[in-house]
Design a protein around this motif. Structure first.
Motif, PDB file in Angstrom:
ATOM      1  N   ARG A 140       0.849  -1.192   0.000  1.00  0.00           N
ATOM      2  CA  ARG A 140       0.000   0.000   0.000  1.00  0.00           C
ATOM      3  C   ARG A 140       0.885   1.243   0.000  1.00  0.00           C
ATOM      4  NH1 ARG A 140      -2.242  -3.312   3.928  1.00  0.00           N
ATOM      5  NH2 ARG A 140      -1.336  -2.015   5.579  1.00  0.00           N
ATOM      6  N   LEU A 141       0.385   2.318  -0.603  1.00  0.00           N
ATOM      7  CA  LEU A 141       1.127   3.573  -0.653  1.00  0.00           C
ATOM      8  C   LEU A 141       0.746   4.434   0.544  1.00  0.00           C
ATOM      9  CD1 LEU A 141       3.014   5.551  -2.068  1.00  0.00           C
ATOM     10  CD2 LEU A 141       1.095   6.264  -3.511  1.00  0.00           C
ATOM     11  N   GLU A 142       1.734   4.757   1.369  1.00  0.00           N
ATOM     12  CA  GLU A 142       1.482   5.521   2.586  1.00  0.00           C
ATOM     13  C   GLU A 142       2.032   6.936   2.463  1.00  0.00           C
ATOM     14  OE1 GLU A 142       1.963   4.159   6.976  1.00  0.00           O
ATOM     15  OE2 GLU A 142       3.796   5.266   6.476  1.00  0.00           O
ATOM     16  N   CYS A 143       1.194   7.919   2.808  1.00  0.00           N
ATOM     17  CA  CYS A 143       1.629   9.301   2.881  1.00  0.00           C
ATOM     18  C   CYS A 143       2.413   9.481   4.182  1.00  0.00           C
ATOM     19  CB  CYS A 143       0.428  10.242   2.854  1.00  0.00           C
ATOM     20  SG  CYS A 143       0.866  11.999   3.065  1.00  0.00           S
ATOM     21  N   LEU A 144       3.608  10.032   4.067  1.00  0.00           N
ATOM     22  CA  LEU A 144       4.467  10.165   5.251  1.00  0.00           C
ATOM     23  C   LEU A 144       4.085  11.341   6.146  1.00  0.00           C
ATOM     24  CD1 LEU A 144       8.154   9.296   4.283  1.00  0.00           C
ATOM     25  CD2 LEU A 144       6.606   8.091   5.801  1.00  0.00           C
ATOM     26  N   TYR A 145       3.100  12.129   5.733  1.00  0.00           N
ATOM     27  CA  TYR A 145       2.702  13.262   6.573  1.00  0.00           C
ATOM     28  C   TYR A 145       1.902  12.773   7.778  1.00  0.00           C
ATOM     29  CZ  TYR A 145       1.526  18.243   7.290  1.00  0.00           C
ATOM     30  OH  TYR A 145       1.411  19.518   7.788  1.00  0.00           O
ATOM     31  N   HIS A 146       0.832  12.009   7.514  1.00  0.00           N
ATOM     32  CA  HIS A 146      -0.008  11.535   8.621  1.00  0.00           C
ATOM     33  C   HIS A 146      -0.295  10.037   8.549  1.00  0.00           C
ATOM     34  CE1 HIS A 146      -0.920  15.901   8.601  1.00  0.00           C
ATOM     35  NE2 HIS A 146      -0.998  15.737   9.915  1.00  0.00           N
ATOM     36  N   GLY A 147       0.324   9.343   7.578  1.00  0.00           N
ATOM     37  CA  GLY A 147       0.194   7.891   7.558  1.00  0.00           C
ATOM     38  C   GLY A 147      -1.035   7.348   6.864  1.00  0.00           C
ATOM     39  N   TRP A 148      -1.769   8.187   6.113  1.00  0.00           N
ATOM     40  CA  TRP A 148      -2.898   7.666   5.353  1.00  0.00           C
ATOM     41  C   TRP A 148      -2.362   6.687   4.311  1.00  0.00           C
ATOM     42  CZ3 TRP A 148      -7.481  11.417   4.210  1.00  0.00           C
ATOM     43  CH2 TRP A 148      -7.802  12.125   5.374  1.00  0.00           C
ATOM     44  N   GLN A 149      -3.096   5.582   4.108  1.00  0.00           N
ATOM     45  CA  GLN A 149      -2.658   4.565   3.161  1.00  0.00           C
ATOM     46  C   GLN A 149      -3.701   4.351   2.066  1.00  0.00           C
ATOM     47  OE1 GLN A 149      -1.568   0.960   5.250  1.00  0.00           O
ATOM     48  NE2 GLN A 149       0.133   1.939   6.334  1.00  0.00           N
ATOM     49  N   PHE A 150      -3.189   4.074   0.844  1.00  0.00           N
ATOM     50  CA  PHE A 150      -4.046   3.914  -0.332  1.00  0.00           C
ATOM     51  C   PHE A 150      -3.644   2.653  -1.085  1.00  0.00           C
ATOM     52  CE2 PHE A 150      -3.366   8.325   0.741  1.00  0.00           C
ATOM     53  CZ  PHE A 150      -4.649   8.859   0.773  1.00  0.00           C
ATOM     54  N   GLU A 151      -4.626   2.061  -1.753  1.00  0.00           N
ATOM     55  CA  GLU A 151      -4.346   0.863  -2.526  1.00  0.00           C
ATOM     56  C   GLU A 151      -5.329   0.756  -3.695  1.00  0.00           C
ATOM     57  OE1 GLU A 151      -4.842  -2.529   0.015  1.00  0.00           O
ATOM     58  OE2 GLU A 151      -7.031  -2.446  -0.076  1.00  0.00           O
ATOM     59  N   GLY A 152      -5.037  -0.182  -4.592  1.00  0.00           N
ATOM     60  CA  GLY A 152      -5.941  -0.471  -5.708  1.00  0.00           C
ATOM     61  C   GLY A 152      -6.275   0.742  -6.534  1.00  0.00           C
ATOM     62  N   GLU A 153      -7.564   0.993  -6.716  1.00  0.00           N
ATOM     63  CA  GLU A 153      -8.046   2.100  -7.532  1.00  0.00           C
ATOM     64  C   GLU A 153      -8.117   3.401  -6.743  1.00  0.00           C
ATOM     65  OE1 GLU A 153      -8.473   1.928 -10.803  1.00  0.00           O
ATOM     66  OE2 GLU A 153      -7.756  -0.136 -10.629  1.00  0.00           O
ATOM     67  N   GLY A 154      -7.128   3.644  -5.896  1.00  0.00           N
ATOM     68  CA  GLY A 154      -7.032   4.903  -5.169  1.00  0.00           C
ATOM     69  C   GLY A 154      -7.816   4.949  -3.876  1.00  0.00           C
ATOM     70  N   LYS A 155      -8.315   3.813  -3.404  1.00  0.00           N
ATOM     71  CA  LYS A 155      -9.123   3.786  -2.190  1.00  0.00           C
ATOM     72  C   LYS A 155      -8.256   3.959  -0.955  1.00  0.00           C
ATOM     73  CE  LYS A 155     -12.372   0.864   0.369  1.00  0.00           C
ATOM     74  NZ  LYS A 155     -13.040  -0.481   0.412  1.00  0.00           N
ATOM     75  N   CYS A 156      -8.711   4.814  -0.039  1.00  0.00           N
ATOM     76  CA  CYS A 156      -8.016   4.990   1.239  1.00  0.00           C
ATOM     77  C   CYS A 156      -8.432   3.857   2.170  1.00  0.00           C
ATOM     78  CB  CYS A 156      -8.373   6.336   1.873  1.00  0.00           C
ATOM     79  SG  CYS A 156      -7.487   6.658   3.412  1.00  0.00           S
ATOM     80  N   VAL A 157      -7.459   3.125   2.708  1.00  0.00           N
ATOM     81  CA  VAL A 157      -7.760   1.959   3.531  1.00  0.00           C
ATOM     82  C   VAL A 157      -7.301   2.123   4.978  1.00  0.00           C
ATOM     83  CG1 VAL A 157      -7.779   0.355   1.593  1.00  0.00           C
ATOM     84  CG2 VAL A 157      -5.611   0.857   2.751  1.00  0.00           C
ATOM     85  N   LYS A 158      -6.607   3.230   5.267  1.00  0.00           N
ATOM     86  CA  LYS A 158      -6.159   3.421   6.646  1.00  0.00           C
ATOM     87  C   LYS A 158      -5.943   4.892   6.942  1.00  0.00           C
ATOM     88  CE  LYS A 158      -2.600   2.093  10.010  1.00  0.00           C
ATOM     89  NZ  LYS A 158      -1.361   1.310  10.240  1.00  0.00           N
ATOM     90  N   ILE A 159      -6.538   5.352   8.052  1.00  0.00           N
ATOM     91  CA  ILE A 159      -6.300   6.697   8.576  1.00  0.00           C
ATOM     92  C   ILE A 159      -6.013   6.535  10.065  1.00  0.00           C
ATOM     93  CG2 ILE A 159      -7.252   8.997   8.988  1.00  0.00           C
ATOM     94  CD1 ILE A 159      -8.965   8.701   6.526  1.00  0.00           C
ATOM     95  N   PRO A 160      -4.764   6.595  10.486  1.00  0.00           N
ATOM     96  CA  PRO A 160      -4.423   6.338  11.902  1.00  0.00           C
ATOM     97  C   PRO A 160      -5.132   7.265  12.880  1.00  0.00           C
ATOM     98  CG  PRO A 160      -2.446   6.363  10.532  1.00  0.00           C
ATOM     99  CD  PRO A 160      -3.581   6.854   9.675  1.00  0.00           C
ATOM    100  N   GLN A 161      -5.507   8.459  12.449  1.00  0.00           N
ATOM    101  CA  GLN A 161      -6.092   9.436  13.363  1.00  0.00           C
ATOM    102  C   GLN A 161      -7.585   9.203  13.633  1.00  0.00           C
ATOM    103  OE1 GLN A 161      -4.308  10.318  10.570  1.00  0.00           O
ATOM    104  NE2 GLN A 161      -2.374  10.647  11.667  1.00  0.00           N
ATOM    105  N   LEU A 162      -8.235   8.263  12.912  1.00  0.00           N
ATOM    106  CA  LEU A 162      -9.658   8.018  13.127  1.00  0.00           C
ATOM    107  C   LEU A 162      -9.893   7.174  14.374  1.00  0.00           C
ATOM    108  CD1 LEU A 162     -11.171   7.233   9.588  1.00  0.00           C
ATOM    109  CD2 LEU A 162     -11.466   9.297  10.970  1.00  0.00           C
ATOM    110  N   PRO A 163     -10.987   7.438  15.101  1.00  0.00           N
ATOM    111  CA  PRO A 163     -11.363   6.557  16.224  1.00  0.00           C
ATOM    112  C   PRO A 163     -11.645   5.145  15.718  1.00  0.00           C
ATOM    113  CG  PRO A 163     -12.562   8.632  16.296  1.00  0.00           C
ATOM    114  CD  PRO A 163     -11.872   8.594  14.972  1.00  0.00           C
ATOM    115  N   ALA A 164     -11.579   4.188  16.607  1.00  0.00           N
ATOM    116  CA  ALA A 164     -11.726   2.783  16.211  1.00  0.00           C
ATOM    117  C   ALA A 164     -13.072   2.483  15.572  1.00  0.00           C
ATOM    118  CB  ALA A 164     -11.504   1.888  17.431  1.00  0.00           C
TER     119      ALA A 164
END
Length: 534
Positions: A140-164
């Motif tokens: 997955r491609l991770e943005c080094l600013y806040h760790g958001w991760q993307f995969e496939g057709e540009g879908k965001c699959v991880k945002i560390p700052q979101l509540p569980a």
């Protein structure tokens, strides 16, 4: 007789001893794509008033009745509805994203966990940070600013700052671009409105022939792609600019050339060329929109009757104002045995040397075009005997330039609407290379990428040359340590034979250090003309 690939690197004007020539067919590589018929409109008034009687016999004149009447043709064209060459497939990093541009559009290319190529807009939807400065985590491609991760057709699959218990917003996705791998090159379709057109994806027939072998390199260059294409379709400059670069380029061979245009379409032009004295023009050139140029030649072995094919292919990607990236591919169905003796990195550094020989005056040409802000017919003095392809290319720009972000045509011009963006810090893969390796132009320091530096123009884009430099550096360091140890042993040894043996061995190690240093310098040091004052 086989043609040396080394000579192919320096001259589209192939000097081949007396084989039987066969005229290349116009469909030997690519057939130009059809587009709607052109419409006519009145051209910009010709402000040039320097013509004199008899100039028409020497200078390139109007190519059609419409041009003679002061009219020009305008074709339907959208620069985004094209395939652009991004990178050599073999050089795409396996473990890092790659930041690239097409005109002023920034994109990021990477390989996901399955090895599939993905291409996104190089912008995180969160705070616009460059994704190419990020890293790959489990494919997955991770943005080094806040760790958001993307995969496939540009879908965001991880945002560390979101509540569980929170869901990722659907809007947290990135714009994607269609990419295709074809014949060793990665291509991108830039349109977000029109589906990719497979018929426009270039296919090169010679590269699919049995026994065809090529040497391919990639180079980043500090001038506009249109100036690069002009230079590559200009065989007349080779004997002068590349004098004695190898045995095919000599100043005394500068001479008039003959040109014959055989095709003109909305997507480019094609024709034959050669020495003016040749009965049959042996070389076939084709330019196809948006940025594909190829020089081809067919030869028949006089002894066996076997036909051989030679191609010089240039894929020129516009990477912004005053910048371009070039993929060079020289190949043939028969190689010279001499060429097999040289490693690939030797051809790569020779190719870099050729571009450095042209770089100074091409950069100055780019500067003049931006300052003068007039069409090229008011600046250029195009000769029939050398500049036919240059004139054809700029006239093609007149036809389609309205569909580009900016253009410099023969009779028309449109300047960039947005000022060039100057980056003050290295990004992504470049930052990693800059930090891990001493800058090749300033030993022991780190600095931002510099397109005047061979290391940043070629080596960081080439896995082969990067590996070679690392290997030579390792050998150099190891041999230096061994030489020092042997010198100490020679001092401490009591017997003359042992002293002589240690000193001789240390000398051999130092010779190896010198050879490694020379090889590293060949791959990383710019060519400088000896008549220039430093």
């Amino acid at each position: 007789m086989a043609l040396s690939l080394r000579s192919l690197f320096f001259s589209p004007l192939l000097k081949i001893p007396s084989p039987k020539l066969t005229p290349p067919t116009t469909n030997v590589i690519i057939s130009l794509n059809k587009t709607p018929k052109s419409r006519k409109c009145h051209a910009v008034t010709d402000r040039s008033s320097t013509s004199t009687v008899g100039d028409h016999k020497v200078l390139v004149g109007p190519a059609s009745a419409e041009e003679r009447r002061g009219e020009r043709q305008v074709a339907d064209y959208d620069w985004t509805e094209e395939w652009y060459p991004l990178y050599l497939t073999k050089d795409v990093p396996d473990d890092a994203p790659l930041g690239l541009t097409v005109f002023d559009q920034q994109i990021v290319l990477y390989k996901d966990g399955n090895g599939e190529l993905r291409c996104y807009q190089d912008r995180c939807p969160h705070r616009l940070a460059k994704l190419s400065e990020g890293q790959l985590i489990d494919g997955r491609l991770e943005c080094l600013y806040h760790g958001w991760q993307f995969e496939g057709e540009g879908k965001c699959v991880k945002i560390p700052q979101l509540p569980a218990d929170a869901k990722i917003p659907q809007s947290a996705c990135v714009r994607t671009y269609e990419v295709k791998e074809s014949q060793g090159v990665v291509w991108v379709w830039m349109s977000q409105k029109t589906p990719p057109n497979p018929d426009k994806l270039p296919w090169f027939e010679n590269f699919a022939r049995p026994g065809f072998q090529d040497v391919s390199t990639i180079h980043e260059l500090p001038y506009d792609h249109s100036i690069l294409l002009e230079n590559l379709m200009d065989p007349a400059h080779i004997p002068i600019s590349h004098d004695r670069t190898d045995w095919t380029a000599k100043r005394e061979d500068a001479q008039p050339l003959g040109f014959e245009v055989t095709e003109r379409t909305d997507r480019g032009f094609a024709g034959r060329w050669g020495k003016e004295k040749d009965e049959l023009l042996p070389n076939f050139l084709r330019f196809e929109a948006p940025c594909v140029l190829q020089n081809n030649r067919e030869l028949v072995d006089s002894k066996t009757g076997e036909k051989h094919y030679f191609t010089g292919l240039f894929l020129c990607r516009p990477t912004g104002q005053g910048k371009s990236m070039l993929i060079v591919r020289f190949g043939a169905t028969k190689r010279s045995p001499l060429a097999k003796l040289f490693p690939k990195w030797y051809f790569h550094q020779n190719a870099s040397k050729v571009f450095e020989q042209d770089m100074g005056f091409l950069s100055s040409q780019n500067e003049v075009l931006m300052k003068e802000t007039v069409p090229t017919k008011e600046l250029y003095l195009n000769l029939r005997s050398s500049d036919t392809w240059v004139a054809e290319y700029r006239k093609w720009m007149d036809k389609v330039g309205h569909g580009m972000p900016y253009h410099f045509g023969h009779s028309t011009i449109s300047l960039p609407k947005v000022p060039a963006v100057v980056e003050h810090a290295p990004a992504g893969l470049v930052a990693g290379v800059s930090a891990s390796s001493p800058a090749k132009g300033a030993i022991g320091t780190m600095h931002a990428p510099n397109l005047a530096n061979r290391y940043f123009r070629h080596v960081i884009h080439c896995k082969g040359c990067s590996s070679v430099i690392k290997a030579f550096s390792t050998w150099k360091n190891s041999l230096s340590v061994v030489a020092a140890a042997l010198t100490v042993l020679a001092i401490l040894a009591s017997g003359r034979q042992w002293k002589a043996f240690c000193l001789a061995s240390a000398s051999l190690c130092l010779a190896g250090v010198y050879a490694c240093s020379t090889a590293i310098a060949m791959n990383t040091t710019n060519f400088i003309r000896t008549h220039r004052r430093l």
